[in-house]
Design an enzyme around this catalytic site. Sequence first.
Site, PDB file in Angstrom:
ATOM      1  N   ASP A  35      15.056  38.510  55.505  1.00  0.00           N
ATOM      2  CA  ASP A  35      15.925  37.464  56.034  1.00  0.00           C
ATOM      3  C   ASP A  35      16.660  37.849  57.309  1.00  0.00           C
ATOM      4  OD1 ASP A  35      15.357  35.474  54.262  1.00  0.00           O
ATOM      5  OD2 ASP A  35      16.720  36.268  52.746  1.00  0.00           O
TER       6      ASP A  35
ATOM      7  N   HIS B 204      18.031  45.889  49.909  1.00  0.00           N
ATOM      8  CA  HIS B 204      17.125  45.178  49.010  1.00  0.00           C
ATOM      9  C   HIS B 204      17.092  45.906  47.679  1.00  0.00           C
ATOM     10  CE1 HIS B 204      13.544  43.187  47.477  1.00  0.00           C
ATOM     11  NE2 HIS B 204      13.835  42.243  48.344  1.00  0.00           N
TER      12      HIS B 204
HETATM   13  N1  ACO Z   1      26.022  45.951  53.590  1.00  0.00           N
HETATM   14  C1  ACO Z   1      26.827  46.989  53.238  1.00  0.00           C
HETATM   15  N2  ACO Z   1      26.663  47.728  52.122  1.00  0.00           N
HETATM   16  C2  ACO Z   1      25.643  47.403  51.317  1.00  0.00           C
HETATM   17  C3  ACO Z   1      24.769  46.353  51.603  1.00  0.00           C
HETATM   18  C4  ACO Z   1      24.984  45.609  52.788  1.00  0.00           C
HETATM   19  N3  ACO Z   1      24.174  44.594  53.108  1.00  0.00           N
HETATM   20  N4  ACO Z   1      23.842  46.251  50.627  1.00  0.00           N
HETATM   21  C5  ACO Z   1      24.125  47.216  49.733  1.00  0.00           C
HETATM   22  N5  ACO Z   1      25.209  47.921  50.163  1.00  0.00           N
HETATM   23  C6  ACO Z   1      25.795  49.086  49.499  1.00  0.00           C
HETATM   24  C7  ACO Z   1      26.612  48.701  48.275  1.00  0.00           C
HETATM   25  O1  ACO Z   1      27.962  48.483  48.582  1.00  0.00           O
HETATM   26  C8  ACO Z   1      26.383  49.891  47.380  1.00  0.00           C
HETATM   27  O2  ACO Z   1      27.202  50.934  47.866  1.00  0.00           O
HETATM   28  P1  ACO Z   1      27.861  52.012  46.826  1.00  0.00           P
HETATM   29  O3  ACO Z   1      26.695  52.721  46.208  1.00  0.00           O
HETATM   30  O4  ACO Z   1      28.719  52.864  47.684  1.00  0.00           O
HETATM   31  O5  ACO Z   1      28.633  51.183  45.824  1.00  0.00           O
HETATM   32  C9  ACO Z   1      24.939  50.311  47.669  1.00  0.00           C
HETATM   33  O6  ACO Z   1      24.699  49.872  49.007  1.00  0.00           O
HETATM   34  C10 ACO Z   1      23.920  49.705  46.719  1.00  0.00           C
HETATM   35  O7  ACO Z   1      24.078  48.279  46.756  1.00  0.00           O
HETATM   36  P2  ACO Z   1      23.944  47.333  45.486  1.00  0.00           P
HETATM   37  O8  ACO Z   1      24.694  46.070  45.757  1.00  0.00           O
HETATM   38  O9  ACO Z   1      24.295  48.105  44.243  1.00  0.00           O
HETATM   39  O10 ACO Z   1      22.374  47.091  45.492  1.00  0.00           O
HETATM   40  P3  ACO Z   1      21.638  45.918  44.762  1.00  0.00           P
HETATM   41  O11 ACO Z   1      20.240  46.370  44.601  1.00  0.00           O
HETATM   42  O12 ACO Z   1      22.398  45.471  43.573  1.00  0.00           O
HETATM   43  O13 ACO Z   1      21.731  44.714  45.825  1.00  0.00           O
HETATM   44  C11 ACO Z   1      21.271  43.281  47.631  1.00  0.00           C
HETATM   45  C12 ACO Z   1      20.711  44.375  46.695  1.00  0.00           C
HETATM   46  C13 ACO Z   1      21.906  42.151  46.806  1.00  0.00           C
HETATM   47  C14 ACO Z   1      20.112  42.683  48.430  1.00  0.00           C
HETATM   48  C15 ACO Z   1      22.332  43.916  48.582  1.00  0.00           C
HETATM   49  O14 ACO Z   1      21.720  44.916  49.374  1.00  0.00           O
HETATM   50  C16 ACO Z   1      23.014  42.868  49.485  1.00  0.00           C
HETATM   51  O15 ACO Z   1      23.995  42.276  49.071  1.00  0.00           O
HETATM   52  N6  ACO Z   1      22.487  42.675  50.738  1.00  0.00           N
HETATM   53  C17 ACO Z   1      23.029  41.645  51.607  1.00  0.00           C
HETATM   54  C18 ACO Z   1      22.514  40.269  51.192  1.00  0.00           C
HETATM   55  C19 ACO Z   1      21.058  40.067  51.535  1.00  0.00           C
HETATM   56  O16 ACO Z   1      20.610  40.345  52.634  1.00  0.00           O
HETATM   57  N7  ACO Z   1      20.319  39.526  50.559  1.00  0.00           N
HETATM   58  C20 ACO Z   1      18.888  39.191  50.748  1.00  0.00           C
HETATM   59  C21 ACO Z   1      18.027  40.080  49.934  1.00  0.00           C
HETATM   60  S1  ACO Z   1      16.343  39.779  50.245  1.00  0.00           S
HETATM   61  C22 ACO Z   1      16.035  38.371  49.378  1.00  0.00           C
HETATM   62  O17 ACO Z   1      16.550  38.061  48.374  1.00  0.00           O
HETATM   63  C23 ACO Z   1      15.060  37.502  49.954  1.00  0.00           C
END
Ligand code: ACO
Length: 428
Positions: free
Chosen positions: A364, A307
């Site tokens: 979610d 998140h």
């Molecule tokens: N699975 C694997 N790796 C992940 C995940 C995941 N679900 N989420 C983040 N990471 C990793 C990224 O690859 C990144 O790694 P790095 O630092 O080695 O490059 C690090 O964790 C940080 O992730 P970001 O994408 O930079 O974080 P951001 O805050 O931009 O994204 C997000 C947050 C979009 C929710 C992300 O965690 C994600 O894509 N999760 C899966 C989709 C999801 O569940 N979305 C619902 C969110 S809740 C909502 O909107 C109601």
Amino acid sequence: MSEFAELSFGGKTYQIPVVTGTENEKALDISKLRAQSGLITLDYGFKNTGSTSSAITFLDGEKGILRYRGYSIEELAENSNFLEVAYLIIYGELPTKQEFDQFVKDITMHTMVHEEVKSILDGFPSKAHPMGVLSSLIGALTAFYPEALDPSRSADEVNMSIIRILAKMPTIAAWTYKNEIGHPVNYPDNSLDYCSNFLKMMFAVPSDKYETDPVVSDALNKLLILHADHEQNCSTSTVRVVGSSHSSLYSSVSAGISALWGPLHGGANQAVIEMLEGIKADGGDTQKWMDKAKDKNDPFRLMGFGHRVYKNFDPRAKIIKKAADNVLNKLGVHDPVLEIAKGLEEVALKDDYFVERKLYPNVDFYSGIIYRALGIPTQMFTVMFAMGRLPGWIAQWKEMRENNEPIGRPRQVYVGKNHRPYVNIENR
Ligand code: ACO
């Protein structure tokens, strides 16, 4: 006494005012920075940028706190109902009994949608994703209420749009599903409460005497409360930015629905179930999928994990996980993907990759499992989220209007070509 931060650049020092919120959060007010120094700030995805000050929702991602208008999400989910929470979020206070009764009455009186909305619905192919249909039909409400196009009209008229959109959302949402399965639509039953009425419009078939199971409508109430607002997330920011051009409530919310649809935001609830189903069909080897999620050369992400703001736990996920167990028990549903989800969570919470990046289950991760147990089809999960988030979008749109906020218009750092002469097509 006012606080300032200092920025030194190009041999000069600039004083930047510090703004403090009611929960002691501090922010640098850089609104005059460019005029003073020529500098702008750069922050892809607004990861560290406050776009507004808001009195609606407080969340502390480090401590896992979420409050609407000061009331904790745990207490509201336990004791309140969706329309009471909607009132609280939109108008700022819990309603008195009289205010609440009037609010419910007003909403109940406006649940019907214009018959011509059905003609628009009929124009969609039945395979259309319900989110696309929902966004279009909510935008189309402007055609039936053209007075809403000017949101600077009286507070009473704006309030009418608020009541209408809250009242018609479940009707339109249920109709998007009927369109998808090619069935005739059901009209609202105003003898029922908000959630039961929605469920009846979703599931009743003409020859059946449909009765809502209270376990199902209670669970739905709770889920909608948990989704009701979440401060400046992607869809809410969209609603505020669209509304900041003085666009109507209907068009702003329609844009919010589109923003919510993506799998990185509200669309994650559909993506989670599809992922869990995929893991089950693949033999249920959770470790294999964990490894894929960690592999930087593999685009797969563990949906429902991580998140932007919660870096400890998502309090909504805690409530939903407990509710999932309860609802499945009460309804006597055994869903093998719940076991896969719990297994994945257990492995992820101990895994260095997830621990270091502070990736926890978000709202979610378990919501889709409850929706499934309630009989809601997968393609409708994000529509359920949109129904829940509606009070938040309304409240944030209203707050932005009442604060008379300027049009949302970020700047950029240009990294393209410098000026060059035009070359005729024969000479290229
Ligand atoms: N699975 C694997 N790796 C992940 C995940 C995941 N679900 N989420 C983040 N990471 C990793 C990224 O690859 C990144 O790694 P790095 O630092 O080695 O490059 C690090 O964790 C940080 O992730 P970001 O994408 O930079 O974080 P951001 O805050 O931009 O994204 C997000 C947050 C979009 C929710 C992300 O965690 C994600 O894509 N999760 C899966 C989709 C999801 O569940 N979305 C619902 C969110 S809740 C909502 O909107 C109601």
